[in-house]
Design a protein around this motif. Structure first.
Motif, PDB file in Angstrom:
ATOM      1  N   THR A  51     -48.668  81.236  42.728  1.00  0.00           N
ATOM      2  CA  THR A  51     -48.928  80.990  41.313  1.00  0.00           C
ATOM      3  C   THR A  51     -48.111  81.945  40.446  1.00  0.00           C
ATOM      4  O   THR A  51     -47.505  81.545  39.447  1.00  0.00           O
ATOM      5  CB  THR A  51     -50.430  81.154  41.001  1.00  0.00           C
ATOM      6  OG1 THR A  51     -51.166  80.305  41.866  1.00  0.00           O
ATOM      7  CG2 THR A  51     -50.744  80.824  39.558  1.00  0.00           C
ATOM      8  N   PHE A  52     -48.084  83.211  40.841  1.00  0.00           N
ATOM      9  CA  PHE A  52     -47.336  84.215  40.085  1.00  0.00           C
ATOM     10  C   PHE A  52     -45.839  83.909  40.124  1.00  0.00           C
ATOM     11  O   PHE A  52     -45.156  83.985  39.102  1.00  0.00           O
ATOM     12  CB  PHE A  52     -47.627  85.613  40.635  1.00  0.00           C
ATOM     13  CG  PHE A  52     -47.019  86.719  39.834  1.00  0.00           C
ATOM     14  CD1 PHE A  52     -47.302  86.844  38.478  1.00  0.00           C
ATOM     15  CD2 PHE A  52     -46.173  87.633  40.432  1.00  0.00           C
ATOM     16  CE1 PHE A  52     -46.746  87.865  37.731  1.00  0.00           C
ATOM     17  CE2 PHE A  52     -45.609  88.660  39.691  1.00  0.00           C
ATOM     18  CZ  PHE A  52     -45.898  88.776  38.342  1.00  0.00           C
TER      19      PHE A  52
ATOM     20  N   ASN B 247     -48.280  91.345  38.116  1.00  0.00           N
ATOM     21  CA  ASN B 247     -49.129  90.514  38.983  1.00  0.00           C
ATOM     22  C   ASN B 247     -49.791  89.414  38.151  1.00  0.00           C
ATOM     23  O   ASN B 247     -49.814  89.475  36.925  1.00  0.00           O
ATOM     24  CB  ASN B 247     -50.177  91.355  39.727  1.00  0.00           C
ATOM     25  CG  ASN B 247     -51.115  92.061  38.796  1.00  0.00           C
ATOM     26  OD1 ASN B 247     -51.804  91.439  37.991  1.00  0.00           O
ATOM     27  ND2 ASN B 247     -51.157  93.392  38.884  1.00  0.00           N
ATOM     28  N   ILE B 248     -50.342  88.435  38.842  1.00  0.00           N
ATOM     29  CA  ILE B 248     -50.916  87.271  38.166  1.00  0.00           C
ATOM     30  C   ILE B 248     -52.156  87.639  37.365  1.00  0.00           C
ATOM     31  O   ILE B 248     -52.442  87.025  36.337  1.00  0.00           O
ATOM     32  CB  ILE B 248     -51.214  86.131  39.173  1.00  0.00           C
ATOM     33  CG1 ILE B 248     -51.503  84.811  38.443  1.00  0.00           C
ATOM     34  CG2 ILE B 248     -52.373  86.491  40.079  1.00  0.00           C
ATOM     35  CD1 ILE B 248     -50.367  84.234  37.687  1.00  0.00           C
ATOM     36  N   HIS B 249     -52.887  88.666  37.793  1.00  0.00           N
ATOM     37  CA  HIS B 249     -54.103  89.057  37.075  1.00  0.00           C
ATOM     38  C   HIS B 249     -53.771  89.630  35.696  1.00  0.00           C
ATOM     39  O   HIS B 249     -54.491  89.396  34.724  1.00  0.00           O
ATOM     40  CB  HIS B 249     -54.910  90.050  37.912  1.00  0.00           C
ATOM     41  CG  HIS B 249     -55.266  89.488  39.256  1.00  0.00           C
ATOM     42  ND1 HIS B 249     -56.129  88.429  39.412  1.00  0.00           N
ATOM     43  CD2 HIS B 249     -54.830  89.803  40.494  1.00  0.00           C
ATOM     44  CE1 HIS B 249     -56.223  88.123  40.683  1.00  0.00           C
ATOM     45  NE2 HIS B 249     -55.438  88.945  41.370  1.00  0.00           N
ATOM     46  N   GLU B 250     -52.662  90.341  35.606  1.00  0.00           N
ATOM     47  CA  GLU B 250     -52.186  90.855  34.321  1.00  0.00           C
ATOM     48  C   GLU B 250     -51.846  89.696  33.373  1.00  0.00           C
ATOM     49  O   GLU B 250     -52.209  89.707  32.203  1.00  0.00           O
ATOM     50  CB  GLU B 250     -50.957  91.724  34.585  1.00  0.00           C
ATOM     51  CG  GLU B 250     -50.418  92.463  33.389  1.00  0.00           C
ATOM     52  CD  GLU B 250     -49.199  93.291  33.766  1.00  0.00           C
ATOM     53  OE1 GLU B 250     -48.298  93.364  32.909  1.00  0.00           O
ATOM     54  OE2 GLU B 250     -49.139  93.827  34.891  1.00  0.00           O
TER      55      GLU B 250
ATOM     56  N   THR C  22     -53.003  86.591  33.614  1.00  0.00           N
ATOM     57  CA  THR C  22     -54.241  85.868  33.325  1.00  0.00           C
ATOM     58  C   THR C  22     -55.032  86.560  32.219  1.00  0.00           C
ATOM     59  O   THR C  22     -55.508  85.903  31.291  1.00  0.00           O
ATOM     60  CB  THR C  22     -55.108  85.752  34.600  1.00  0.00           C
ATOM     61  OG1 THR C  22     -54.335  85.096  35.595  1.00  0.00           O
ATOM     62  CG2 THR C  22     -56.363  84.965  34.333  1.00  0.00           C
ATOM     63  N   ARG C  23     -55.178  87.871  32.325  1.00  0.00           N
ATOM     64  CA  ARG C  23     -55.910  88.616  31.278  1.00  0.00           C
ATOM     65  C   ARG C  23     -55.243  88.461  29.918  1.00  0.00           C
ATOM     66  O   ARG C  23     -55.905  88.239  28.913  1.00  0.00           O
ATOM     67  CB  ARG C  23     -56.007  90.091  31.650  1.00  0.00           C
ATOM     68  CG  ARG C  23     -57.140  90.429  32.575  1.00  0.00           C
ATOM     69  CD  ARG C  23     -57.353  91.932  32.675  1.00  0.00           C
ATOM     70  NE  ARG C  23     -56.177  92.646  33.139  1.00  0.00           N
ATOM     71  CZ  ARG C  23     -55.823  92.801  34.420  1.00  0.00           C
ATOM     72  NH1 ARG C  23     -56.562  92.283  35.365  1.00  0.00           N
ATOM     73  NH2 ARG C  23     -54.745  93.468  34.739  1.00  0.00           N
TER      74      ARG C  23
ATOM     75  N   HIS D  44     -44.693  87.241  28.846  1.00  0.00           N
ATOM     76  CA  HIS D  44     -45.409  87.786  30.002  1.00  0.00           C
ATOM     77  C   HIS D  44     -44.653  87.691  31.322  1.00  0.00           C
ATOM     78  O   HIS D  44     -45.199  88.025  32.364  1.00  0.00           O
ATOM     79  CB  HIS D  44     -46.758  87.076  30.150  1.00  0.00           C
ATOM     80  CG  HIS D  44     -47.596  87.176  28.925  1.00  0.00           C
ATOM     81  ND1 HIS D  44     -48.098  88.371  28.460  1.00  0.00           N
ATOM     82  CD2 HIS D  44     -47.996  86.232  28.040  1.00  0.00           C
ATOM     83  CE1 HIS D  44     -48.777  88.154  27.355  1.00  0.00           C
ATOM     84  NE2 HIS D  44     -48.723  86.871  27.074  1.00  0.00           N
TER      85      HIS D  44
ATOM     86  N   ASP E 206     -52.334  83.549  45.016  1.00  0.00           N
ATOM     87  CA  ASP E 206     -51.901  84.217  43.792  1.00  0.00           C
ATOM     88  C   ASP E 206     -50.400  84.475  43.770  1.00  0.00           C
ATOM     89  O   ASP E 206     -49.772  84.403  42.722  1.00  0.00           O
ATOM     90  CB  ASP E 206     -52.639  85.545  43.620  1.00  0.00           C
ATOM     91  CG  ASP E 206     -54.074  85.366  43.220  1.00  0.00           C
ATOM     92  OD1 ASP E 206     -54.451  84.243  42.850  1.00  0.00           O
ATOM     93  OD2 ASP E 206     -54.834  86.357  43.273  1.00  0.00           O
ATOM     94  N   ARG E 207     -49.833  84.749  44.918  1.00  0.00           N
ATOM     95  CA  ARG E 207     -48.391  85.027  44.958  1.00  0.00           C
ATOM     96  C   ARG E 207     -47.582  83.805  44.566  1.00  0.00           C
ATOM     97  O   ARG E 207     -46.622  83.911  43.815  1.00  0.00           O
ATOM     98  CB  ARG E 207     -47.975  85.501  46.348  1.00  0.00           C
ATOM     99  CG  ARG E 207     -48.519  86.887  46.687  1.00  0.00           C
ATOM    100  CD  ARG E 207     -48.268  87.210  48.102  1.00  0.00           C
ATOM    101  NE  ARG E 207     -49.015  86.215  48.869  1.00  0.00           N
ATOM    102  CZ  ARG E 207     -48.897  86.011  50.157  1.00  0.00           C
ATOM    103  NH1 ARG E 207     -48.048  86.695  50.848  1.00  0.00           N
ATOM    104  NH2 ARG E 207     -49.626  85.094  50.777  1.00  0.00           N
TER     105      ARG E 207
END
Length: 149
Positions: A21-22, A99-102, A104-105, A94, A18-19
């Protein structure tokens, strides 16, 4: 083949991190790649247009095929440019995420950037214009294009 398996495992490893990707998202990798594709297609279009111009008198049919191929590549450049603009909008909106989850959502609430209305309309109009002007799209290089005029 071991080379393709190692490349596949590298890609899978990168996608799971994730890091990474982010970091790629925050760096603007997607819009940069889309703009890069558009630039490459413009350069390719320019070369084929110049070649078609040289051939138009010596071999009119082949010159037309080359011009059609150049226009088809130009259509791809316009579409890639439209996709790049949409990807850039996402990135500008964005890139401040924590973080990547933010990210992605937020992006899951929208269509994929290359399936949005501006990109689809651009695709239809650009392809339609090429078809109207040249009688069709030609994705493959014309036969005989390697011979000098």
């Amino acid at each position: 083949d071991s080379g393709s398996r190692s490349a596949t495992s590298l890609i899978e490893t990168c996608m799971m991190d994730d890091r990474l990707t982010f970091r790629a998202f925050r760096s603007g990798v997607v819009p940069i790649c889309c703009f890069g594709a558009s630039f490459c297609l413009v350069a390719y279009t320019t070369v084929w247009s110049a070649t078609a111009y040289k051939w138009k008198d010596a071999a009119p049919r082949l010159g037309h095929e080359m011009a059609t191929h150049a226009a088809t590549a130009g259509t791809g450049a316009v579409i890639a440019g439209a996709a790049a603009v949409e990807a850039c909008h996402d990135w500008l909106t964005h890139r401040k995420a924590t973080n990547i989850h933010e990210v992605t959502r937020a992006l899951m609430q929208r269509r994929l950037f290359f399936l949005r209305t501006p990109v689809l309309v651009t695709s239809v109009v650009a392809a339609g214009g090429t078809v109207l002007a040249f009688g069709g799209l030609k994705f493959t290089q014309p036969a005989g294009a390697h011979r000098p005029p």
